[in-house]
Motif scaffolding. Sequence first.
Motif, PDB file in Angstrom:
ATOM      1  N   PHE A 117      17.100  13.835  37.742  1.00 11.22           N
ATOM      2  CA  PHE A 117      18.358  14.563  37.609  1.00 11.22           C
ATOM      3  C   PHE A 117      18.252  15.687  36.581  1.00 11.22           C
ATOM      4  O   PHE A 117      17.597  15.536  35.545  1.00 11.22           O
ATOM      5  CB  PHE A 117      19.481  13.603  37.180  1.00 11.22           C
ATOM      6  CG  PHE A 117      19.827  12.612  38.245  1.00 11.22           C
ATOM      7  CD1 PHE A 117      20.786  12.911  39.203  1.00 11.22           C
ATOM      8  CD2 PHE A 117      19.180  11.383  38.312  1.00 11.22           C
ATOM      9  CE1 PHE A 117      21.096  12.010  40.199  1.00 11.22           C
ATOM     10  CE2 PHE A 117      19.480  10.475  39.313  1.00 11.22           C
ATOM     11  CZ  PHE A 117      20.447  10.785  40.258  1.00 11.22           C
ATOM     12  N   GLN A 118      18.959  16.791  36.891  1.00 14.45           N
ATOM     13  CA  GLN A 118      19.024  17.907  35.943  1.00 14.45           C
ATOM     14  C   GLN A 118      19.679  17.430  34.644  1.00 14.45           C
ATOM     15  O   GLN A 118      19.227  17.770  33.563  1.00 14.45           O
ATOM     16  CB  GLN A 118      19.834  19.035  36.595  1.00 14.45           C
ATOM     17  CG  GLN A 118      19.883  20.300  35.789  1.00 14.45           C
ATOM     18  CD  GLN A 118      20.495  21.455  36.600  1.00 14.45           C
ATOM     19  OE1 GLN A 118      20.800  21.313  37.778  1.00 14.45           O
ATOM     20  NE2 GLN A 118      20.672  22.583  35.969  1.00 14.45           N
ATOM     21  N   ASN A 119      20.744  16.625  34.789  1.00 11.81           N
ATOM     22  CA  ASN A 119      21.353  15.995  33.615  1.00 11.81           C
ATOM     23  C   ASN A 119      20.861  14.558  33.597  1.00 11.81           C
ATOM     24  O   ASN A 119      21.189  13.785  34.491  1.00 11.81           O
ATOM     25  CB  ASN A 119      22.872  16.014  33.721  1.00 11.81           C
ATOM     26  CG  ASN A 119      23.386  17.424  33.900  1.00 11.81           C
ATOM     27  OD1 ASN A 119      23.016  18.321  33.150  1.00 11.81           O
ATOM     28  ND2 ASN A 119      24.188  17.636  34.924  1.00 11.81           N
ATOM     29  N   LEU A 123      12.196  17.007  41.980  1.00 18.55           N
ATOM     30  CA  LEU A 123      12.285  17.149  40.519  1.00 18.55           C
ATOM     31  C   LEU A 123      13.210  18.317  40.185  1.00 18.55           C
ATOM     32  O   LEU A 123      12.868  19.476  40.437  1.00 18.55           O
ATOM     33  CB  LEU A 123      10.891  17.403  39.941  1.00 18.55           C
ATOM     34  CG  LEU A 123       9.825  16.343  40.247  1.00 18.55           C
ATOM     35  CD1 LEU A 123       8.423  16.874  39.942  1.00 18.55           C
ATOM     36  CD2 LEU A 123      10.095  15.077  39.444  1.00 18.55           C
ATOM     37  N   ASP A 124      14.386  17.999  39.632  1.00 16.44           N
ATOM     38  CA  ASP A 124      15.379  19.042  39.336  1.00 16.44           C
ATOM     39  C   ASP A 124      15.240  19.471  37.877  1.00 16.44           C
ATOM     40  O   ASP A 124      15.724  18.800  36.981  1.00 16.44           O
ATOM     41  CB  ASP A 124      16.787  18.508  39.640  1.00 16.44           C
ATOM     42  CG  ASP A 124      17.827  19.628  39.744  1.00 16.44           C
ATOM     43  OD1 ASP A 124      17.490  20.795  39.447  1.00 16.44           O
ATOM     44  OD2 ASP A 124      18.973  19.327  40.123  1.00 16.44           O
ATOM     45  N   GLU A 125      14.555  20.566  37.659  1.00 19.30           N
ATOM     46  CA  GLU A 125      14.296  21.136  36.335  1.00 19.30           C
ATOM     47  C   GLU A 125      13.644  20.130  35.381  1.00 19.30           C
ATOM     48  O   GLU A 125      14.173  19.835  34.307  1.00 19.30           O
ATOM     49  CB  GLU A 125      15.593  21.709  35.746  1.00 19.30           C
ATOM     50  CG  GLU A 125      16.185  22.766  36.674  1.00 19.30           C
ATOM     51  CD  GLU A 125      17.160  23.707  35.994  1.00 19.30           C
ATOM     52  OE1 GLU A 125      17.153  23.772  34.755  1.00 19.30           O
ATOM     53  OE2 GLU A 125      17.920  24.374  36.699  1.00 19.30           O
ATOM     54  N   PRO A 126      12.473  19.622  35.774  1.00 25.31           N
ATOM     55  CA  PRO A 126      11.836  18.553  34.984  1.00 25.31           C
ATOM     56  C   PRO A 126      11.303  18.980  33.627  1.00 25.31           C
ATOM     57  O   PRO A 126      11.145  18.137  32.759  1.00 25.31           O
ATOM     58  CB  PRO A 126      10.677  18.102  35.889  1.00 25.31           C
ATOM     59  CG  PRO A 126      10.367  19.291  36.731  1.00 25.31           C
ATOM     60  CD  PRO A 126      11.692  19.953  36.979  1.00 25.31           C
ATOM     61  N   LYS A 180      20.564  25.107  44.215  1.00 22.84           N
ATOM     62  CA  LYS A 180      19.350  24.272  44.210  1.00 22.84           C
ATOM     63  C   LYS A 180      19.689  22.782  44.090  1.00 22.84           C
ATOM     64  O   LYS A 180      19.214  21.959  44.879  1.00 22.84           O
ATOM     65  CB  LYS A 180      18.421  24.710  43.043  1.00 22.84           C
ATOM     66  CG  LYS A 180      18.072  26.189  43.084  1.00 22.84           C
ATOM     67  CD  LYS A 180      17.214  26.619  41.915  1.00 22.84           C
ATOM     68  CE  LYS A 180      17.837  26.477  40.543  1.00 22.84           C
ATOM     69  NZ  LYS A 180      18.992  27.384  40.293  1.00 22.84           N
ATOM     70  N   THR A 181      20.502  22.445  43.092  1.00 22.81           N
ATOM     71  CA  THR A 181      20.859  21.030  42.894  1.00 22.81           C
ATOM     72  C   THR A 181      21.646  20.505  44.090  1.00 22.81           C
ATOM     73  O   THR A 181      21.467  19.345  44.504  1.00 22.81           O
ATOM     74  CB  THR A 181      21.668  20.864  41.592  1.00 22.81           C
ATOM     75  OG1 THR A 181      20.849  21.288  40.492  1.00 22.81           O
ATOM     76  CG2 THR A 181      22.095  19.421  41.368  1.00 22.81           C
ATOM     77  N   THR A 182      22.486  21.356  44.672  1.00 26.11           N
ATOM     78  CA  THR A 182      23.260  20.938  45.851  1.00 26.11           C
ATOM     79  C   THR A 182      22.321  20.475  46.965  1.00 26.11           C
ATOM     80  O   THR A 182      22.599  19.486  47.650  1.00 26.11           O
ATOM     81  CB  THR A 182      24.137  22.122  46.341  1.00 26.11           C
ATOM     82  OG1 THR A 182      25.017  22.486  45.279  1.00 26.11           O
ATOM     83  CG2 THR A 182      24.939  21.753  47.570  1.00 26.11           C
TER      84      THR A 182
HETATM   85 MG   LIG Z   1      20.979  22.832  39.283  1.00 26.06          MG
END
Ligand SMILES: [Mg+2]
Length: 254
Positions: free
Chosen positions: A84-86, A175-178, A42-44
Amino acid sequence: MTTLRLTDLEKRFGGVVASEDVNMTVPAGRITGLIGPNGAGKTTIVNMITGMLPVTGGTIHVGDTDITHAPAHEICRAGLARTFQNIRLLGETSVIDNVLIGFHRHKSSSLLSALLGLPAAGRETRALRDRAMALLDRFDLARFADYPAGGLSYGHQRKVEMARAMAAAPDFILLDEPIAGMNDVESEGLAQIFRGFAEDGKGVLLIEHNVRFVARLCSHIYVLDGGRLISEGTPDHVLNDPGVIAAYLGDAHA
Ligand SMILES: [Mg+2]
Ligand SMILES: Nc1ncnc2c1ncn2[C@@H]1O[C@H](COP(=O)(O)OP(=O)(O)OP(=O)(O)O)[C@@H](O)[C@H]1O
């Protein structure tokens, strides 16, 4: 209406295939879901869309514009923003200055002086600060404007990132894991905000592990596993798809 479109998207890291044959459409004015177990890719996908990772196959279009190999700043100018997820904030810098950085898409002569604290501030800077405050207000963060961003709770820092992303006035927001690390009340507040983005005509791509949250907000959901789409459709359709259930069970027992 504009759409963000991924066609046969592929990413290889040496021998590792992180995405393959990914075809997705993120329309304006809707929230589109992207789910899948850990390491699904997903993040990729977000990293490729935003130009942070070179694409090894396929194409990415915003409307008719091909952004597959465009540099990150051009992709930003094409109207895409992400979180960002992080979390990536300037921890020592005030919350409002972190949001002001998001305005860089609209090249402003005084933005730099504002960030450097130069007295030349003037009317334009005040206008930008007012807009930044309005964004902070939307995320219920106005009272933290002058605090160092790094001192805020995890949930609040996530919201500062979102305010910064929205400062660029994007047409699409990824939105990556907001809602990771947020309680139910905070998540519900964000659900309202995300609906507001869509009502304003923005296209939203929502990546989340909380499948129930995605199902409530999205009319169309894509499911990734091992870099490939294994299902797509309405929440009802994908959550009852035996292939999706098996992928998640496999994840839980991994
Ligand atoms: Mg991810
Ligand atoms: N820079 C990289 N170099 C090599 N492999 C990578 C790199 N980035 C990601 N990968 C691999 O690509 C795959 C997909 O990772 P990705 O982070 O996109 O998954 P994800 O779906 O976002 O997972 P999570 O739910 O844990 O955030 C994983 O196997 C990961 O190890």
